[in-house]
Scaffold this active site. Structure first.
Site, mmCIF file in Angstrom:
data_model
loop_
_atom_site.group_PDB
_atom_site.id
_atom_site.type_symbol
_atom_site.label_atom_id
_atom_site.label_comp_id
_atom_site.label_asym_id
_atom_site.label_seq_id
_atom_site.Cartn_x
_atom_site.Cartn_y
_atom_site.Cartn_z
ATOM 1 N N VAL A 9 0.863 -1.168 0.000
ATOM 2 C CA VAL A 9 0.000 0.000 0.000
ATOM 3 C C VAL A 9 0.901 1.221 0.000
ATOM 4 O O VAL A 9 2.085 1.134 0.339
ATOM 5 C CB VAL A 9 -0.976 0.030 1.206
ATOM 6 N N SER A 10 0.351 2.362 -0.389
ATOM 7 C CA SER A 10 1.178 3.550 -0.605
ATOM 8 C C SER A 10 1.522 4.332 0.649
ATOM 9 O O SER A 10 2.527 5.036 0.686
ATOM 10 C CB SER A 10 0.481 4.481 -1.603
#
Length: 135
Positions: A9-10
């Site tokens: 995930v970012s």
């Protein structure tokens, strides 16, 4: 042969649980995970996963954008996976597991991955243009 998963995930605020659950459902027995932007070239868990994989392993990701944000990065990562003797399985892409001939299966998979890389790159460029227009 092992199934090796990669989940990303970012940001730290985002949750990896959905990806990890789907990787487990796909039969993955080892998962590398991190909370870093895909545009960040220095992703320690991705590097560790690429170093870990061996001949006949299967690298499983939920979608191509989990591996990288642009066509160049994706190409490098996919080539590294292939060079290590492993195969890439992207869960949100069509599966060609029913095709018995491995050469034909790899060819069709490569064509589909190249098409999706192009679409993802175009989508990313469109988002950048729209952001600039909105500023």
């Amino acid at each position: 042969m092992s199934k090796i998963g990669y989940a990303r995930v970012s940001t730290r605020d985002q949750n990896l649980a959905r990806q990890i659950e789907q990787l487990h459902d796909a039969g993955v027995n080892k998962i590398f995970q991190e909370k870093l932007s895909g545009k960040n070239a220095d992703r320690p868990q991705l590097k560790e996963m690429l170093d870990y994989i061996r001949d006949d392993d299967e690298v499983v990701v939920l979608s191509l954008d989990r591996l990288g944000r642009n066509s160049h990065d994706l190409t490098d990562i996919i080539e590294t996976i292939r060079h290590r003797g492993a195969q890439l399985n992207v869960l949100n892409l069509p599966s060609f597991a029913s095709i018995e001939d491995p050469n034909l299966r790899n060819l069709i998979t490569t064509i589909i991955v190249e098409l999706y890389k192009y679409i993802a790159q175009e989508e990313r460029e469109t988002i950048k243009i729209r952001q600039q227009q909105g500023i």
